[in-house]
Motif scaffolding. Structure first.
Motif, PDB file in Angstrom:
ATOM      1  N   ASN A 191       0.829  -1.209   0.000  1.00  0.00           N
ATOM      2  CA  ASN A 191       0.000   0.000   0.000  1.00  0.00           C
ATOM      3  C   ASN A 191       0.860   1.254   0.000  1.00  0.00           C
ATOM      4  O   ASN A 191       2.033   1.210   0.381  1.00  0.00           O
ATOM      5  CB  ASN A 191      -0.907   0.013   1.238  1.00  0.00           C
ATOM      6  N   GLU A 192       0.258   2.357  -0.384  1.00  0.00           N
ATOM      7  CA  GLU A 192       0.941   3.649  -0.351  1.00  0.00           C
ATOM      8  C   GLU A 192       1.519   3.879   1.043  1.00  0.00           C
ATOM      9  O   GLU A 192       0.827   3.732   2.041  1.00  0.00           O
ATOM     10  CB  GLU A 192      -0.067   4.755  -0.687  1.00  0.00           C
ATOM     11  N   GLY A 193       2.804   4.194   1.118  1.00  0.00           N
ATOM     12  CA  GLY A 193       3.453   4.450   2.400  1.00  0.00           C
ATOM     13  C   GLY A 193       3.907   3.205   3.128  1.00  0.00           C
ATOM     14  O   GLY A 193       4.514   3.293   4.186  1.00  0.00           O
ATOM     15  N   ASP A 194       3.614   2.033   2.570  1.00  0.00           N
ATOM     16  CA  ASP A 194       4.021   0.765   3.206  1.00  0.00           C
ATOM     17  C   ASP A 194       4.264  -0.258   2.100  1.00  0.00           C
ATOM     18  O   ASP A 194       3.409  -1.072   1.798  1.00  0.00           O
ATOM     19  CB  ASP A 194       2.934   0.284   4.160  1.00  0.00           C
ATOM     20  N   MET A 195       5.446  -0.157   1.471  1.00  0.00           N
ATOM     21  CA  MET A 195       5.756  -1.018   0.335  1.00  0.00           C
ATOM     22  C   MET A 195       7.033  -1.804   0.570  1.00  0.00           C
ATOM     23  O   MET A 195       8.080  -1.226   0.841  1.00  0.00           O
ATOM     24  CB  MET A 195       5.924  -0.171  -0.932  1.00  0.00           C
ATOM     25  N   TRP A 196       6.899  -3.128   0.472  1.00  0.00           N
ATOM     26  CA  TRP A 196       8.045  -4.013   0.576  1.00  0.00           C
ATOM     27  C   TRP A 196       8.140  -4.826  -0.701  1.00  0.00           C
ATOM     28  O   TRP A 196       7.131  -5.079  -1.361  1.00  0.00           O
ATOM     29  CB  TRP A 196       7.881  -4.973   1.751  1.00  0.00           C
ATOM     30  N   ASP A 244      15.907 -11.775  -4.424  1.00  0.00           N
ATOM     31  CA  ASP A 244      16.849 -12.847  -4.048  1.00  0.00           C
ATOM     32  C   ASP A 244      16.663 -13.307  -2.599  1.00  0.00           C
ATOM     33  O   ASP A 244      17.639 -13.507  -1.878  1.00  0.00           O
ATOM     34  CB  ASP A 244      18.298 -12.397  -4.262  1.00  0.00           C
ATOM     35  N   GLY A 245      15.431 -13.439  -2.163  1.00  0.00           N
ATOM     36  CA  GLY A 245      15.171 -13.935  -0.810  1.00  0.00           C
ATOM     37  C   GLY A 245      15.348 -12.889   0.280  1.00  0.00           C
ATOM     38  O   GLY A 245      15.206 -13.183   1.458  1.00  0.00           O
ATOM     39  N   GLN A 246      15.672 -11.678  -0.112  1.00  0.00           N
ATOM     40  CA  GLN A 246      15.848 -10.587   0.838  1.00  0.00           C
ATOM     41  C   GLN A 246      14.639  -9.659   0.763  1.00  0.00           C
ATOM     42  O   GLN A 246      14.087  -9.440  -0.307  1.00  0.00           O
ATOM     43  CB  GLN A 246      17.117  -9.797   0.497  1.00  0.00           C
ATOM     44  N   VAL A 247      14.256  -9.122   1.914  1.00  0.00           N
ATOM     45  CA  VAL A 247      13.072  -8.260   1.985  1.00  0.00           C
ATOM     46  C   VAL A 247      13.520  -6.811   2.156  1.00  0.00           C
ATOM     47  O   VAL A 247      14.298  -6.492   3.056  1.00  0.00           O
ATOM     48  CB  VAL A 247      12.161  -8.674   3.164  1.00  0.00           C
ATOM     49  N   PHE A 248      13.004  -5.953   1.275  1.00  0.00           N
ATOM     50  CA  PHE A 248      13.368  -4.539   1.291  1.00  0.00           C
ATOM     51  C   PHE A 248      12.139  -3.673   1.506  1.00  0.00           C
ATOM     52  O   PHE A 248      11.111  -3.883   0.875  1.00  0.00           O
ATOM     53  CB  PHE A 248      14.025  -4.150  -0.043  1.00  0.00           C
ATOM     54  N   ASP A 249      12.270  -2.697   2.402  1.00  0.00           N
ATOM     55  CA  ASP A 249      11.216  -1.716   2.629  1.00  0.00           C
ATOM     56  C   ASP A 249      11.521  -0.528   1.723  1.00  0.00           C
ATOM     57  O   ASP A 249      12.455   0.235   1.965  1.00  0.00           O
ATOM     58  CB  ASP A 249      11.207  -1.275   4.094  1.00  0.00           C
ATOM     59  N   ILE A 250      10.733  -0.384   0.668  1.00  0.00           N
ATOM     60  CA  ILE A 250      10.973   0.676  -0.314  1.00  0.00           C
ATOM     61  C   ILE A 250      10.017   1.861  -0.124  1.00  0.00           C
ATOM     62  O   ILE A 250       9.950   2.741  -0.979  1.00  0.00           O
ATOM     63  CB  ILE A 250      10.867   0.121  -1.748  1.00  0.00           C
ATOM     64  N   SER A 251       9.309   1.882   0.992  1.00  0.00           N
ATOM     65  CA  SER A 251       8.300   2.915   1.258  1.00  0.00           C
ATOM     66  C   SER A 251       8.835   4.327   1.087  1.00  0.00           C
ATOM     67  O   SER A 251       8.192   5.171   0.470  1.00  0.00           O
ATOM     68  CB  SER A 251       7.746   2.769   2.678  1.00  0.00           C
ATOM     69  N   ASP A 252      10.012   4.600   1.654  1.00  0.00           N
ATOM     70  CA  ASP A 252      10.572   5.942   1.614  1.00  0.00           C
ATOM     71  C   ASP A 252      11.449   6.166   0.390  1.00  0.00           C
ATOM     72  O   ASP A 252      12.053   7.226   0.237  1.00  0.00           O
ATOM     73  CB  ASP A 252      11.395   6.220   2.881  1.00  0.00           C
ATOM     74  N   ARG A 270       7.797   6.014  -9.546  1.00  0.00           N
ATOM     75  CA  ARG A 270       7.124   5.395  -8.395  1.00  0.00           C
ATOM     76  C   ARG A 270       6.087   4.371  -8.821  1.00  0.00           C
ATOM     77  O   ARG A 270       5.796   3.428  -8.106  1.00  0.00           O
ATOM     78  CB  ARG A 270       6.540   6.456  -7.471  1.00  0.00           C
ATOM     79  N   LEU A 271       5.524   4.549 -10.018  1.00  0.00           N
ATOM     80  CA  LEU A 271       4.431   3.681 -10.449  1.00  0.00           C
ATOM     81  C   LEU A 271       4.849   2.211 -10.514  1.00  0.00           C
ATOM     82  O   LEU A 271       4.138   1.331 -10.025  1.00  0.00           O
ATOM     83  CB  LEU A 271       3.890   4.134 -11.810  1.00  0.00           C
ATOM     84  N   VAL A 272       6.012   1.956 -11.098  1.00  0.00           N
ATOM     85  CA  VAL A 272       6.464   0.569 -11.226  1.00  0.00           C
ATOM     86  C   VAL A 272       6.654  -0.069  -9.842  1.00  0.00           C
ATOM     87  O   VAL A 272       6.321  -1.237  -9.640  1.00  0.00           O
ATOM     88  CB  VAL A 272       7.754   0.459 -12.087  1.00  0.00           C
ATOM     89  N   LEU A 273       7.141   0.701  -8.892  1.00  0.00           N
ATOM     90  CA  LEU A 273       7.318   0.165  -7.537  1.00  0.00           C
ATOM     91  C   LEU A 273       5.967  -0.092  -6.881  1.00  0.00           C
ATOM     92  O   LEU A 273       5.775  -1.106  -6.206  1.00  0.00           O
ATOM     93  CB  LEU A 273       8.160   1.113  -6.686  1.00  0.00           C
ATOM     94  N   ALA A 274       5.028   0.821  -7.075  1.00  0.00           N
ATOM     95  CA  ALA A 274       3.692   0.657  -6.501  1.00  0.00           C
ATOM     96  C   ALA A 274       3.023  -0.599  -7.060  1.00  0.00           C
ATOM     97  O   ALA A 274       2.352  -1.328  -6.333  1.00  0.00           O
ATOM     98  CB  ALA A 274       2.843   1.892  -6.772  1.00  0.00           C
TER      99      ALA A 274
END
Length: 113
Positions: free
Chosen positions: A45-50, A54-62, A71-75
């Motif tokens: 969701n907007e403001g909360d995107m992971w 490669d098995g690693q989790v990234f918080d891309i929110s900021d 931003r669209l492709v990430l959303a």
């Protein structure tokens, strides 16, 4: 006779940040967690995107506003495993640059964990 005042000042060379290294490592190890793919899927969701790479989790929110590809492709990809798509557009230098800032954990039972 003349008197000498001896003042002993011992300069110890300092390296910035060295004293913090162990604290940072301890903090990092506390913060690095494992997640299921389902848990990551909830962060889409907007403001909360992971994302998973490669098995690693990234918080891309900021990071979405800074993403050169927009931003669209990430959303659209938030909450998903984007390993293949990521690999098409990014070299290893991108991961080296952003991983320390964006990594929040690993997928359970992944090779990366």
């Amino acid at each position: 006779h003349t008197q000498h005042k001896h003042t002993h000042t011992r300069r110890v060379p300092t390296r910035p940040g060295v004293h913090n290294t162990n604290q940072k490592l301890a903090k990092m190890s506390e913060e690095i967690k494992t997640f299921t793919r389902e848990e990551v899927g909830k962060h889409s969701n907007e403001g909360d995107m992971w994302v998973i790479i490669d098995g690693q989790v990234f918080d891309i929110s900021d990071f979405v506003d800074a993403h050169p590809g927009g931003r669209l492709v990430l959303a659209q990809e938030a909450g998903k495993d984007v390993t293949k798509k990521y690999g098409l557009f990014h070299g290893p230098d991108v991961m080296r640059k952003y991983k320390p800032r964006l990594l929040v954990g690993y997928i359970q039972d992944s090779k990366a964990a």
